[in-house]
Design an enzyme around this catalytic site. Sequence first.
Site, PDB file in Angstrom:
ATOM      1  N   ARG A  16       0.833  -1.290   0.116  1.00 11.01           N
ATOM      2  CA  ARG A  16      -0.043  -0.101   0.067  1.00 11.01           C
ATOM      3  C   ARG A  16       0.908   1.374   0.097  1.00 11.01           C
ATOM      4  O   ARG A  16       1.017   2.097  -0.985  1.00 11.01           O
ATOM      5  CB  ARG A  16      -0.814   0.041   1.279  1.00 11.01           C
ATOM      6  CG  ARG A  16      -2.127   0.880   1.085  1.00 11.01           C
ATOM      7  CD  ARG A  16      -1.862   2.280   1.449  1.00 11.01           C
ATOM      8  NE  ARG A  16      -1.168   2.659   2.767  1.00 11.01           N
ATOM      9  CZ  ARG A  16      -0.641   3.766   3.112  1.00 11.01           C
ATOM     10  NH1 ARG A  16      -0.669   4.755   2.187  1.00 11.01           N
ATOM     11  NH2 ARG A  16      -0.121   3.832   4.540  1.00 11.01           N
ATOM     12  N   CYS A 244       7.159   9.915   0.607  1.00 10.68           N
ATOM     13  CA  CYS A 244       6.086  11.124   0.888  1.00 10.68           C
ATOM     14  C   CYS A 244       6.911  11.829  -0.221  1.00 10.68           C
ATOM     15  O   CYS A 244       8.057  12.113  -0.456  1.00 10.68           O
ATOM     16  CB  CYS A 244       6.391  11.478   2.171  1.00 10.68           C
ATOM     17  SG  CYS A 244       5.390  13.143   2.414  1.00 10.68           S
ATOM     18  N   ASN A 253       9.827   4.619   3.537  1.00  7.50           N
ATOM     19  CA  ASN A 253       9.689   3.961   4.862  1.00  7.50           C
ATOM     20  C   ASN A 253      11.002   3.148   5.425  1.00  7.50           C
ATOM     21  O   ASN A 253      11.913   2.925   4.335  1.00  7.50           O
ATOM     22  CB  ASN A 253       8.704   2.810   4.897  1.00  7.50           C
ATOM     23  CG  ASN A 253       7.231   3.364   4.591  1.00  7.50           C
ATOM     24  OD1 ASN A 253       6.591   3.477   5.679  1.00  7.50           O
ATOM     25  ND2 ASN A 253       6.871   3.727   3.486  1.00  7.50           N
TER      26      ASN A 253
END
Lengths: 306, 306
Positions: A16, A244, A253
């Site tokens: 995701r 991001c 991440n």
Amino acid sequence: MPDLPSSVHVREVGPRDGFQNEPETIATADKIRLIDLLVRTGVKRIEVTSFVRPDVLPQLADNTEVLAGIDVPAGVSRSVLIPNERGLDNALAVADLFEECGVFLSGSETHNRKNVNRSIAESLAGLQKVIPRAREAGKQVEAVIATSFGCPYEGDVPRDRVLDLAVALRDAGAQELGFGDTTGMANPRQVREFFVAARERLGDDVEITAHFHNTRGQGLANALAALEAGCTSFESSFGELGGCPVPKGATGNIASEDLVSMLHEMGVDTGIDLAKLLEASRAVAEVLGRPLGSHTLVAGPVDWHR
Amino acid sequence: MPDLPSSVHVREVGPRDGFQNEPETIATADKIRLIDLLVRTGVKRIEVTSFVRPDVLPQLADNTEVLAGIDVPAGVSRSVLIPNERGLDNALAVADLFEECGVFLSGSETHNRKNVNRSIAESLAGLQKVIPRAREAGKQVEAVIATSFGCPYEGDVPRDRVLDLAVALRDAGAQELGFGDTTGMANPRQVREFFVAARERLGDDVEITAHFHNTRGQGLANALAALEAGCTSFESSFGELGGCPVPKGATGNIASEDLVSMLHEMGVDTGIDLAKLLEASRAVAEVLGRPLGSHTLVAGPVDWHR
């Protein structure tokens, strides 16, 4: 060193959080193959997709196809990201294909508005409807607070504001609270103090989850600080996918394989087979056709000699 | 969190440990320009070059030209790497151009032999001649033990063997003992226990320095663990340069800018101006013409808003 736990939970969020940040949409068949590799590593929690509107997030428009296509062993909990009530409606139309819902808002007013075009108060009011409905449908709910450790637009984010939001989300029914360092602004001192304070405010009945980014290379140091502060639940992304758009060019991440390597080397179990995880990361690197941020993917595991 | 020190020492090792690992030799004028940028960041210790034989290490064959060409403010300590007595002779021919000598051996027999074609005992015997001579010449001496936390050929390296060597090097006159995680095999639990044990064995009169690599992404987590265990001296490399040919493709030393960013965000001073350090890292990235491993170089500092 503070006593470390003998084991922790790791949720793989690459399918995701990672896939949605790729400029080129990944083919549905590739997503299914990669998720099937991931769930065979022994990981017990995986964020599979999102029910954000397909015009907003075309990369994950195939959410139901992916959920229907993956082959997940018993005992693996599938989660989906739910942005609002309409997203929940769409997800609950295929309710037998997942066990957990993730919901989110930001600790920073500016970031929340840029992310979902609402104030924090509006987002919270929405989640206070979404969470009980998800619970009534029998789902486990994780509520994530983005920019919990700093905002790229506002700078410092007050810890009390973040924990007030966490309490409100817990009171709305969330069984798990996730704290996201969305643009990698956290430092280990702050993280340690944060997780100690979070446990005090939230009590022992909710799960507290750490979600770090490796934007400034401090991702695993922050994970270590959270671990030392008693946190036993982490989110990470295979290959260090995700991230991001702010700051531009930043990595994603923390890499699942780097986290798992560090934890296992310290004697903290994750239930994940690192060799199989590296296979999945190699596979996603091939699909994406570019070098990824993961270090262990390049260097290989430490424990070749054991 | 354990009490953290208010400040630590950072030695910039990129001009030696980084430049020597570059496949293409960097032009002398570029080296001088980059070192001049580095010493204007406020860093107080810099490893400038090496006196390893030029046929073995052609990348640093210009050692005396670099030492003579750089413009180093008062109060900055220049160190050079010394492999043996002949290297010391050559260095002492330009003795007014540096303040510190770095000497080294490995904690692993196999790594030591592959690195310098001697047994550990032979290397130690050599250093027991080199160190007193360097001291007599008025130099500060750091003795580094490579593969202190694990060896890519042998696997685990016994801590007692490493600390026995450290005691012998201290007794030979080294005022600073450096422990190198040459191929990034250390984990934070091990690091913490190691630095506590090292201080116990070595006493309070020597400086103990941590030298980590980011091979498996754990470099800053290891630095945090060392800091928590009382270590107040670190080595790092601008741009995350450096490293080791094993494992193939692995990244280098921890990036100075990532280390400095983490320390400053935690309130631990280094005396280094992060913005100026990022200028130096940008400059070396331009010289090398490739993306570097440093994260803060891409993302920028956290503290834009303060």
